[in-house]
Design a protein around this motif. Structure first.
Motif, PDB file in Angstrom:
ATOM      1  N   ALA A   1      -7.836   7.506   5.531  1.00 43.93           N
ATOM      2  CA  ALA A   1      -7.068   8.471   4.744  1.00 43.93           C
ATOM      3  C   ALA A   1      -5.669   8.659   5.309  1.00 43.93           C
ATOM      4  O   ALA A   1      -4.713   8.929   4.567  1.00 43.93           O
ATOM      5  CB  ALA A   1      -7.808   9.800   4.688  1.00 43.93           C
ATOM      6  N   LYS A   2      -5.528   8.514   6.635  1.00 48.14           N
ATOM      7  CA  LYS A   2      -4.204   8.647   7.243  1.00 48.14           C
ATOM      8  C   LYS A   2      -3.258   7.536   6.803  1.00 48.14           C
ATOM      9  O   LYS A   2      -2.036   7.681   6.909  1.00 48.14           O
ATOM     10  CB  LYS A   2      -4.330   8.655   8.761  1.00 48.14           C
ATOM     11  CG  LYS A   2      -5.037   9.895   9.308  1.00 48.14           C
ATOM     12  CD  LYS A   2      -5.155   9.847  10.819  1.00 48.14           C
ATOM     13  CE  LYS A   2      -5.880  11.069  11.365  1.00 48.14           C
ATOM     14  NZ  LYS A   2      -6.026  11.021  12.839  1.00 48.14           N
TER      15      LYS A   2
ATOM     16  N   SER B   1       2.764   4.761   2.581  1.00 47.26           N
ATOM     17  CA  SER B   1       1.676   3.895   2.138  1.00 47.26           C
ATOM     18  C   SER B   1       2.120   2.950   1.023  1.00 47.26           C
ATOM     19  O   SER B   1       2.887   3.322   0.131  1.00 47.26           O
ATOM     20  CB  SER B   1       0.503   4.748   1.645  1.00 47.26           C
ATOM     21  OG  SER B   1      -0.499   3.937   1.072  1.00 47.26           O
TER      22      SER B   1
ATOM     23  N   LEU C   1      -2.870   6.672   3.801  1.00 42.60           N
ATOM     24  CA  LEU C   1      -2.354   7.056   2.486  1.00 42.60           C
ATOM     25  C   LEU C   1      -1.279   8.121   2.624  1.00 42.60           C
ATOM     26  O   LEU C   1      -1.299   9.155   1.951  1.00 42.60           O
ATOM     27  CB  LEU C   1      -3.499   7.556   1.595  1.00 42.60           C
ATOM     28  CG  LEU C   1      -4.657   6.579   1.400  1.00 42.60           C
ATOM     29  CD1 LEU C   1      -5.772   7.217   0.587  1.00 42.60           C
ATOM     30  CD2 LEU C   1      -4.176   5.300   0.719  1.00 42.60           C
ATOM     31  N   ASP C   2      -0.317   7.885   3.498  1.00 44.25           N
ATOM     32  CA  ASP C   2       0.752   8.851   3.713  1.00 44.25           C
ATOM     33  C   ASP C   2       1.968   8.476   2.875  1.00 44.25           C
ATOM     34  O   ASP C   2       1.880   7.662   1.943  1.00 44.25           O
ATOM     35  CB  ASP C   2       1.105   8.919   5.198  1.00 44.25           C
ATOM     36  CG  ASP C   2       1.484   7.553   5.771  1.00 44.25           C
ATOM     37  OD1 ASP C   2       1.659   6.608   4.973  1.00 44.25           O
ATOM     38  OD2 ASP C   2       1.607   7.427   7.009  1.00 44.25           O
TER      39      ASP C   2
ATOM     40  N   LYS D   1      -0.937  13.874  -2.194  1.00 40.89           N
ATOM     41  CA  LYS D   1       0.454  13.526  -1.925  1.00 40.89           C
ATOM     42  C   LYS D   1       0.743  12.047  -2.085  1.00 40.89           C
ATOM     43  O   LYS D   1       1.906  11.653  -2.119  1.00 40.89           O
ATOM     44  CB  LYS D   1       0.837  13.968  -0.509  1.00 40.89           C
ATOM     45  CG  LYS D   1       0.724  15.463  -0.279  1.00 40.89           C
ATOM     46  CD  LYS D   1       1.106  15.837   1.150  1.00 40.89           C
ATOM     47  CE  LYS D   1       0.983  17.334   1.384  1.00 40.89           C
ATOM     48  NZ  LYS D   1       1.344  17.704   2.775  1.00 40.89           N
ATOM     49  N   ASN D   2      -0.304  11.221  -2.171  1.00 45.53           N
ATOM     50  CA  ASN D   2      -0.091   9.779  -2.229  1.00 45.53           C
ATOM     51  C   ASN D   2       0.444   9.356  -3.590  1.00 45.53           C
ATOM     52  O   ASN D   2      -0.020   9.845  -4.626  1.00 45.53           O
ATOM     53  CB  ASN D   2      -1.415   9.055  -1.940  1.00 45.53           C
ATOM     54  CG  ASN D   2      -1.273   7.558  -2.004  1.00 45.53           C
ATOM     55  OD1 ASN D   2      -1.476   6.960  -3.047  1.00 45.53           O
ATOM     56  ND2 ASN D   2      -0.917   6.954  -0.888  1.00 45.53           N
TER      57      ASN D   2
ATOM     58  N   ARG E   1     -11.655   9.213   7.567  1.00 47.52           N
ATOM     59  CA  ARG E   1     -10.476  10.011   7.952  1.00 47.52           C
ATOM     60  C   ARG E   1      -9.361   9.120   8.482  1.00 47.52           C
ATOM     61  O   ARG E   1      -8.179   9.352   8.190  1.00 47.52           O
ATOM     62  CB  ARG E   1     -10.867  11.053   9.001  1.00 47.52           C
ATOM     63  CG  ARG E   1     -11.677  12.213   8.453  1.00 47.52           C
ATOM     64  CD  ARG E   1     -11.647  13.396   9.410  1.00 47.52           C
ATOM     65  NE  ARG E   1     -12.302  13.076  10.676  1.00 47.52           N
ATOM     66  CZ  ARG E   1     -13.578  13.306  10.933  1.00 47.52           C
ATOM     67  NH1 ARG E   1     -14.353  13.855   9.986  1.00 47.52           N
ATOM     68  NH2 ARG E   1     -14.098  13.012  12.112  1.00 47.52           N
TER      69      ARG E   1
ATOM     70  N   ARG F   1      -7.531  15.195   0.364  1.00 49.66           N
ATOM     71  CA  ARG F   1      -6.256  15.749   0.860  1.00 49.66           C
ATOM     72  C   ARG F   1      -5.154  14.699   0.808  1.00 49.66           C
ATOM     73  O   ARG F   1      -3.998  15.011   0.480  1.00 49.66           O
ATOM     74  CB  ARG F   1      -6.430  16.269   2.290  1.00 49.66           C
ATOM     75  CG  ARG F   1      -7.260  17.537   2.391  1.00 49.66           C
ATOM     76  CD  ARG F   1      -7.171  18.137   3.786  1.00 49.66           C
ATOM     77  NE  ARG F   1      -7.788  17.281   4.792  1.00 49.66           N
ATOM     78  CZ  ARG F   1      -9.061  17.354   5.155  1.00 49.66           C
ATOM     79  NH1 ARG F   1      -9.866  18.243   4.576  1.00 49.66           N
ATOM     80  NH2 ARG F   1      -9.549  16.554   6.079  1.00 49.66           N
ATOM     81  N   ALA F   2      -5.494  13.455   1.114  1.00 48.87           N
ATOM     82  CA  ALA F   2      -4.487  12.389   1.073  1.00 48.87           C
ATOM     83  C   ALA F   2      -4.045  12.101  -0.357  1.00 48.87           C
ATOM     84  O   ALA F   2      -2.867  11.799  -0.598  1.00 48.87           O
ATOM     85  CB  ALA F   2      -5.044  11.129   1.728  1.00 48.87           C
TER      86      ALA F   2
END
Length: 454
Positions: free
Chosen positions: A229-230, A236, A232-233, A262-263, A226, A258-259
């Protein structure tokens, strides 16, 4: 007189003869300053490391330069030797050794780009990452591998002698924001758990240069996944993330899914040998990649979910992902998921079936049309007599060994992927650039052109 080695000081043939006569025991810093001939550094490297003299060896991983490779290996040996020196309490001798090491690294800065430090002593603080590594090599270091643990331990193996301590992770996290040229960071087999992974992720959050992150063979679980994964905003820059052989479970896979929706930077993701991902986690990942592909919000070209204990739900989601006509996925691996079975093999085969109709509605391939009638899902949207082509998958490499598909299905998939690869290469098809909006996919472009003509 070293000035005679400068270019133009002597005729080139004479200067080359002089370099051939130079002693290999010259001071390394003096030689680095005055000697640029690759032939000299090739002789010196092979004399110091006889294994490099094997036929066909070339320093491809070191900028294709023997001089660069020599200084990089020279620095690696100096740092590892200093890290493993258990001299006892700090004193004047230790201070002299540290100063000598720092001077060695600084003098090699001009030719040092790639460092692989393996066999470092575990326990924390064995390498002064800031003063010894990142500060002297600021603006030069592009690739760094750190591996803590005794080389060739064999029967003397002790778990306490391996792994990257939290203090080392903290030191690395403090250095990463200012590492403006570091492109690749590799930390394999360091026993990193969720806590240590979160520390490193915190340091990477302020880094704008690392595009390849290798965390293979650690102990990173869902909390660590997790945290990663943050990264990959929207800001990124990561292009490759390798989490193979860790302890990532379903919740961690869902966080990465979830990432991925939008990545727009990630090109390759590996979760191979994460047995706790499971059927639901694999389904979430495949569905996220498919939806991102439909929305044109992904650049992911490679996914590896081998040996993740995926089941029937993940298999159906993977088939839908492969079939997505707007996908840029080029390589997919599901090897070792033996719960897939023959039914999943049929879904994978259906993903590679391509229906072709001419303007009059006649069938161009009777066999493929008959197969489409037997498979309603593959013929959906293609049974009309409109001039239309169903886009075939973009996948050029598919690994399904050990999935229980059967030999016949595996051979058929291998042939289908090979034909798909040949077709794409013949057309010169390239993947679309999602960020700029340029569409280069040949099949999609032809469909768009035909619709505009109509």
């Amino acid at each position: 007189d070293q000035s005679c080695l400068r270019e133009g000081a002597l005729p080139e043939t004479l200067r080359a003869r002089l370099v051939d006569l130079l002693d290999l025991r010259l001071d390394v810093h003096l030689a680095g300053r005055w000697i640029a001939d690759e032939a000299y550094w090739c002789r010196r490297a092979r004399a110091r490391w006889p294994s490099l003299a094997r036929p066909g060896f070339a320093p491809t991983a070191h900028g294709r330069s023997w001089k660069q490779m020599f200084f990089e290996k020279h620095v690696e040996e100096a740092i590892v030797a200093s890290a493993n020196d258990e001299a006892g309490p700090a004193g004047d001798d230790d201070e002299k050794k540290r100063n000598h090491l720092d001077a060695t690294v600084r003098s090699a800065k001009k030719w040092t780009r790639v460092l692989s430090l393996r066999g470092l002593r575990a326990g924390g603080g064995s390498v002064r990452l800031g003063p010894t590594l990142f500060e002297p090599l600021a603006g030069c270091l592009t690739s760094l591998t750190l591996q803590y643990g005794e080389n060739g331990a064999g029967v003397r193996y002790e778990p306490s002698a391996f792994g990257m301590a939290a203090a080392d992770c903290e030191a690395l996290a403090r250095c990463l924001p200012s590492a403006e040229t570091l492109v690749r960071l590799s930390l394999p087999q360091n026993g990193l758990d969720c806590h240590r992974a979160r520390i490193i992720a915190r340091g990477l959050g302020d880094n704008v240069s690392v595009t390849v992150l290798d965390l293979r063979s650690n102990a990173i679980g869902c909390r660590g996944a997790r945290a990663l994964a943050k990264l990959l905003d929207a800001r990124s820059v990561l292009r490759e993330l390798d989490l193979a052989d860790n302890d990532v479970g379903e919740e961690g896979a869902r966080a990465l899914a979830r990432a991925l929706r939008k990545n727009v930077s990630l090109r390759a993701l590996s979760l191979r040998l994460n047995a706790f991902v499971g059927d639901a986690g694999g389904e979430a990942l495949c569905d996220a990649i498919r939806k991102a592909s439909v929305a044109g919000a992904t650049r992911l070209e490679s996914i590896d979910l081998g040996a993740c204990r995926l089941g029937a739900r993940a298999a159906r989601a993977a088939a839908r992902m492969l079939r997505c006509e707007n996908s840029v996925l080029a390589s997919a691996s599901f090897a070792g998921n033996d719960d897939f079975g023959p039914e999943a093999g049929g879904a994978f085969r259906a993903a590679f079936r391509v229906l072709r109709f001419d303007a009059g509605g006649s069938d161009g391939d009777a066999r493929e049309r008959s197969e489409s009638k037997r498979d309603p899902e593959s013929s959906r949207g293609g049974s009309s007599r409109a001039a239309k082509k169903n886009a075939s998958p973009s996948v050029r490499e598919l690994e399904v060994r050990g999935c229980g598909f059967g030999a016949e299905c595996e051979e058929a998939l291998e042939a289908a992927v090979g034909a798909n690869r040949a077709r794409l290469e013949a057309r010169g098809a390239q993947f679309p650039d999602r960020v700029s909006g340029t569409i280069a996919n040949a099949t999609f472009f032809e469909d768009l052109r035909e619709e505009s003509l109509e």
